[in-house]
Scaffold this motif. Structure first.
Motif, mmCIF file in Angstrom:
data_model
loop_
_atom_site.group_PDB
_atom_site.id
_atom_site.type_symbol
_atom_site.label_atom_id
_atom_site.label_comp_id
_atom_site.label_asym_id
_atom_site.label_seq_id
_atom_site.Cartn_x
_atom_site.Cartn_y
_atom_site.Cartn_z
ATOM 1 N N GLY A 35 0.749 -1.242 0.000
ATOM 2 C CA GLY A 35 0.000 0.000 0.000
ATOM 3 C C GLY A 35 0.779 1.291 0.000
ATOM 4 O O GLY A 35 1.996 1.324 0.097
ATOM 5 N N LEU A 72 -3.668 -2.181 -1.782
ATOM 6 C CA LEU A 72 -3.750 -0.726 -1.689
ATOM 7 C C LEU A 72 -4.475 -0.263 -0.429
ATOM 8 O O LEU A 72 -5.349 -0.952 0.092
ATOM 9 C CB LEU A 72 -4.482 -0.174 -2.916
ATOM 10 N N ASP A 78 -4.002 5.897 -1.882
ATOM 11 C CA ASP A 78 -4.109 5.048 -3.070
ATOM 12 C C ASP A 78 -5.474 5.173 -3.749
ATOM 13 O O ASP A 78 -6.472 5.504 -3.105
ATOM 14 C CB ASP A 78 -3.877 3.583 -2.697
ATOM 15 N N ASN A 97 -8.029 -2.983 -2.896
ATOM 16 C CA ASN A 97 -8.022 -2.248 -1.633
ATOM 17 C C ASN A 97 -8.438 -3.225 -0.536
ATOM 18 O O ASN A 97 -9.443 -3.025 0.147
ATOM 19 C CB ASN A 97 -8.984 -1.055 -1.689
#
Length: 199
Positions: A35, A72, A78, A97
């Motif tokens: 991330g 992420l 991000d 994510n």
């Protein structure tokens, strides 16, 4: 496989030039990033825009792994892209994510940004500064991970490695303010440092 976190491409405080020199000429089959790849891209993006951002990342880092795995941040920095799979300039990209679980050379590894345990980055920094590895242990508990599973996380910018707990926070390539701890690139599954930025 090489792992790192918290590059923050686009920040004037990112040591991305040092990271690029570290990775110059390196051949790795897998590059995994926990991330904060970017510094100011936190917004919903289309698949086409996500492809452009990953092409930018690969260009900035000048590395061409067979597979790029990116967990992420969902809380900041991000792009928000859900689950993303593509082949970009010959590199298979797997990103979301969310935590990503995979097996590499017989070792189970979960890579995550760490914001699933503590959403606020500065709070995560304070927690890990006061008691290193705490955010990683929180991630392991939240995901119900056993001791034989590695968790690689970022977010707090505080490097941490415990071979017994199988927890690794590679630290950050953005160095600023009170967050003057530096990170590194690590080889996995040996968890040996590969290179690090200077302060």
């Amino acid at each position: 496989m090489l792992v790192l976190s918290d590059i923050h491409i686009g920040s004037p405080r990112s040591r991305v030039g040092e990271l690029k020199r570290c990775l110059a000429g390196v051949e790795t089959d897998v590059l995994a990033i926990a991330g904060d790849l970017f510094d100011d891209e936190h917004r919903r993006v289309s698949k086409e825009e996500a492809s452009k951002l990953f092409r930018r990342l690969l260009g900035v880092l000048s590395v061409r792994p067979r597979l790029l795995i990116a967990s992420l941040s969902s809380s900041s920095h991000d792009p928000l892209l859900g689950h993303f799979v593509d082949v970009i300039d010959g590199v298979e990209v797997l990103a979301c994510n969310c935590p990503i679980s995979f097996t590499y050379r017989g070792e189970r590894i979960v890579i995550t940004h760490g914001d699933i345990a503590v959403g606020d980055g500065f709070l995560a920094f304070l927690i890990d500064r006061l008691k290193p590895g705490t955010v990683g242990r929180m991630v392991k508990r939240k995901l119900g991970l056993s001791n034989d599973t590695w968790v690689v996380y970022g977010h707090s910018h505080v490097p941490y490695l415990d071979l017994h707990e199988r927890i690794l926070n590679p630290g950050a390539w953005k160095i600023y303010g009170v967050r003057r701890t530096k990170g590194a690139v690590y080889e996995m599954p040996s968890a040996k440092p590969f290179c690090e930025p200077s302060l």
